[in-house]
Design an enzyme around this catalytic site. Structure first.
Site, short mmCIF file in Angstrom:
data_model
loop_
_atom_site.label_atom_id
_atom_site.label_comp_id
_atom_site.label_asym_id
_atom_site.label_seq_id
_atom_site.Cartn_x
_atom_site.Cartn_y
_atom_site.Cartn_z
N GLN A 54 -4.20 -5.08 7.33
CA GLN A 54 -5.18 -6.08 6.88
C GLN A 54 -5.04 -7.42 7.59
O GLN A 54 -5.72 -8.38 7.24
CB GLN A 54 -5.06 -6.30 5.36
CG GLN A 54 -5.27 -5.05 4.51
CD GLN A 54 -6.72 -4.55 4.53
OE1 GLN A 54 -7.64 -5.20 5.02
NE2 GLN A 54 -6.93 -3.36 3.99
N LYS A 97 -10.33 -0.42 10.70
CA LYS A 97 -10.44 -1.65 9.90
C LYS A 97 -10.76 -2.86 10.78
O LYS A 97 -10.74 -3.99 10.34
CB LYS A 97 -9.16 -1.90 9.11
CG LYS A 97 -8.91 -0.85 8.02
CD LYS A 97 -7.70 -1.23 7.19
CE LYS A 97 -7.14 -0.07 6.40
NZ LYS A 97 -7.96 0.34 5.27
N CYS A 117 -4.74 2.32 -3.70
CA CYS A 117 -3.52 2.90 -3.12
C CYS A 117 -2.34 1.94 -3.27
O CYS A 117 -1.51 1.80 -2.36
CB CYS A 117 -3.71 3.27 -1.65
SG CYS A 117 -5.09 4.37 -1.36
N HIS A 168 0.87 -1.17 0.00
CA HIS A 168 0.00 0.00 0.00
C HIS A 168 0.92 1.23 0.00
O HIS A 168 2.01 1.19 0.58
CB HIS A 168 -0.84 -0.06 1.28
CG HIS A 168 -1.91 0.97 1.38
ND1 HIS A 168 -1.66 2.28 1.71
CD2 HIS A 168 -3.26 0.89 1.24
CE1 HIS A 168 -2.81 2.95 1.75
NE2 HIS A 168 -3.79 2.13 1.47
N ASP A 187 3.39 -3.90 8.04
CA ASP A 187 2.11 -3.22 7.84
C ASP A 187 1.02 -4.26 8.06
O ASP A 187 0.78 -5.11 7.21
CB ASP A 187 2.07 -2.65 6.42
CG ASP A 187 0.71 -2.06 6.07
OD1 ASP A 187 -0.24 -2.22 6.87
OD2 ASP A 187 0.60 -1.46 4.99
N1 7TS Z 1 -1.72 -0.58 4.65
C1 7TS Z 1 -2.64 -1.41 4.12
C2 7TS Z 1 -2.25 -2.83 3.79
C3 7TS Z 1 -3.94 -0.96 3.94
O1 7TS Z 1 -4.85 -1.79 3.41
C4 7TS Z 1 -4.27 0.38 4.26
C5 7TS Z 1 -5.62 0.95 4.00
C6 7TS Z 1 -3.29 1.18 4.85
C7 7TS Z 1 -2.02 0.67 5.00
C8 7TS Z 1 -3.57 2.57 5.31
O2 7TS Z 1 -4.43 2.57 6.39
P1 7TS Z 1 -5.01 3.93 6.98
O3 7TS Z 1 -5.98 3.50 8.01
O4 7TS Z 1 -3.87 4.70 7.53
O5 7TS Z 1 -5.66 4.62 5.81
N2 7TS Z 1 -6.27 0.35 2.92
C9 7TS Z 1 -7.36 0.81 2.28
C10 7TS Z 1 -7.94 0.08 1.26
O6 7TS Z 1 -7.54 -0.99 0.86
N3 7TS Z 1 -9.00 0.76 0.79
O7 7TS Z 1 -9.12 1.89 1.49
C11 7TS Z 1 -8.10 1.94 2.41
#
Ligand code: 7TS
Length: 408
Positions: free
Chosen positions: A204, A227, A365, A124, A201
Site C-alpha cells: 500500500q 495495486k 484480510c 495483512h 510489506d
Molecule cells: N499486504 C497489504 C498491506 C495489502 O494491502 C495486500 C492486499 C497484500 C499484502 C496482498 O497483496 P496481493 O497482491 O498479494 O493480494 N490487500 C488487499 C486489500 O486490502 N483488499 O484486497 C486486497
C-alpha cells in the site's frame, strides 16, 4: 511530467466511463486493486500481438524481443524503487508470493529456536501467516509491537518489542485498513541495531509515494503490480543482493538452474534462481508501462493527492453522526475504514453499490486487527490518483443514503 491536472486522469482509465447501476462509477476500492489506464492495457495487447514468445530460452527474433522487453521491465522496476542492481528485483505473482518467498527462502534458513520475529497487529494476513508458519518450522517465536490507541506504531512500542532475540522484523509500510503510515526508517534502525533483518510489506505504499530502498532501510520489500495500475499476477520482491544470494530458491524447475544431473542440481544466478518456470512476461511488460505512467504523473504529486483525499475523507466521515472512523487522524494514507452504527458493513457496501459507489466491506484480510479494533468487519473506501473531491462527496452522500435506507 504530463501536462494534465490529476482530475483529468479519469479519462485515461476506460472503465471509469462505465455506468454502474445507472450511476457514474465512483471507484473507491483501489486498495484491493487499482483500475488500469489505457496505456497499460495497450502494452499487454501489444506484447501479445507483436512480441509474444517465451523468455531466456530461444534465439529467434520474437524470443529475443520478448526477453529484452522482460529484462527492460526489470530495469524499470529497479530504477523505480532505487535498487542498486536489477538482479535485486525478483518477479513474483504479487506481495503475497514475495513475502512467502522470504519466509521460505530466507527465514527458514536463518532462524533458530528461540529467535524472535517481530510483527504488528495491523498486518495483512500475507505478512503474518508466512511468519506464523516460519516460526512453527524453525522454533522461532512471534512477538508483537503493540499499537497506540489510534492505531500507530510508536518508536517506544517498537523499541519494547525489538530486542536481543529479534532476528527478523516484518511490518507493513502503510496499513490497508487503518491508513497508518509506519515509521519504517526508524524501525529499520532499531532492527539493524540488533542485527535483525527488516521485511517491509509495501503493497500500500509503493503505489502512492516515491520509494528509495536505500533510504528506507529495508532489507526486503514486497509489492504488487495490480495495486499500482499494473496487471494482476505480477509483483515484486526486492532484496539486498547479499541476502538474496544467501536465500534458497523455493520454486524448483525450468530456468532456475545452471546444471542438473540425475541426483543433484545447482542454482542459477540472481534473479533467475527465484523465477523457476515461465514468468508472467506480459504482466512484467504491463507493470513497466504502469510505472512509466505513474512517473509521468509524478510520484510526489500522487502522494500529496491521495493523502489529501484520505485525510479529507477521514474528516468528512468523522463529522457524520452515527459513523465511526478508524485509524489515525494525521497523517492518514489513501484508505479510510469506517462503520455506520447498527448497519452491517456488507449492507453498507450493498447500498453504496446501488449508487455506483464501489467500496470493500469485510475483515480486509486483517483479522487480528479486527480483533484489536473489537469489530467483526468494517466498510472501507480507498483512493488513487484518478479520484477527486467529487468522489468524496459521493462517498458522504452514499453514507447519508445508507442511514436513510436503514431509517437512522
Ligand atoms: N499486504 C497489504 C498491506 C495489502 O494491502 C495486500 C492486499 C497484500 C499484502 C496482498 O497483496 P496481493 O497482491 O498479494 O493480494 N490487500 C488487499 C486489500 O486490502 N483488499 O484486497 C486486497
Amino acid at each position: 511530467m504530463m501536462d494534465v491536472t490529476l482530475v483529468d486522469l479519469k479519462k485515461d482509465f476506460p472503465i471509469l466511463a462505465r455506468p454502474i447501476n445507472g450511476h457514474r462509477l465512483v471507484y473507491l476500492d483501489s486498495a484491493a486493486t487499482t483500475q488500469k489506464p489505457q496505456v497499460v492495457i495497450d502494452a499487454e495487447v501489444d506484447f501479445y500481438t507483436q512480441h509474444n514468445a517465451n523468455v531466456l530460452r530461444s534465439v529467434h527474433t520474437l524470443a529475443e524481443e520478448a526477453t529484452t522487453l522482460f529484462q527492460n521491465a526489470r530495469h524499470t522496476v529497479a530504477t523505480f524503487v532505487g535498487a542498486t542492481r536489477p538482479e535485486e528485483i525478483v518477479f513474483t505473482r504479487g506481495t503475497t508470493e514475495s513475502l512467502n518467498l522470504v519466509a521460505r527462502g530466507f527465514a527458514d534458513k536463518f532462524l533458530k529456536p528461540g529467535d524472535e520475529i517481530v510483527v504488528s497487529p495491523m498486518e495483512h494476513h500475507s505478512n503474518l501467516i508466512p511468519w506464523q508458519q516460519a516460526a512453527k518450522r524453525t522454533g522461532a517465536k512471534l512477538r508483537y509491537i503493540e499499537l497506540s490507541p489510534d492505531g500507530q506504531i510508536t518508536l517506544e512500542a517498537a523499541q519494547a518489542a525489538i530486542g536481543d532475540h529479534t532476528r527478523m522484523v516484518a511490518v507493513s509500510h502503510v496499513s490497508n485498513v487503518l491508513g497508518t503510515i509506519n515509521p519504517v526508517a526508524e524501525i529499520a534502525e532499531l532492527a539493524h541495531r540488533v542485527n535483525a533483518v527488516l521485511v517491509v510489506d509495501a503493497a500500500q505504499s509503493v503505489p502512492h509515494q516515491p520509494i528509495d530502498v536505500s533510504q528506507l532501510g529495508a532489507d526486503f520489500l514486497a509489492f504488487s503490480g495490480h495495486k499500482m495500475c499494473g496487471p494482476t499476477g505480477i509483483g515484486v520482491l526486492w532484496g539486498r543482493y547479499p541476502l538474496l544470494v544467501e536465500s534458497d530458491p523455493v520454486i524448483y524447475g525450468g530456468e532456475m538452474i545452471t546444471y542438473v544431473d540425475r541426483e543433484t542440481a545447482t542454482w542459477a544466478d540472481l534473479p533467475e534462481k527465484f523465477e523457476g518456470g515461465t514468468p508472467n512476461i506480459a504482466g512484467a511488460v504491463g507493470l513497466a508501462a504502469a510505472i512509466h505512467y505513474l512517473e509521468g504523473v509524478g510520484m510526489e504529486r500522487i502522494q500529496s493527492h491521495t493523502q489529501e483525499l484520505g485525510e479529507m475523507a477521514f474528516d468528512r466521515l468523522q463529522a457524520i453522526p452515527g459513523v465511526t472512523v478508524y485509524g489515525p487522524k494525521r497523517p492518514h494514507s489513501a484508505v479510510v475504514a469506517f462503520n455506520v452504527n447498527r448497519v452491517h458493513p456488507h449492507d453498507v457496501a450493498q447500498v453504496f453499490d446501488s449508487l455506483g459507489v464501489a467500496i470493500r466491506a469485510g475483515h480486509h484480510c486483517a483479522q487480528p486487527l479486527m480483533q484489536w479494533l473489537g469489530v467483526g468487519s468494517t466498510a472501507r473506501a480507498s483512493f488513487y490518483l484518478y479520484n477527486d473531491h467529487q468522489d468524496i462527496e459521493a462517498l458522504a452522500h452514499a453514507i447519508e443514503e445508507t442511514k436513510r435506507y436503514f431509517r437512522q
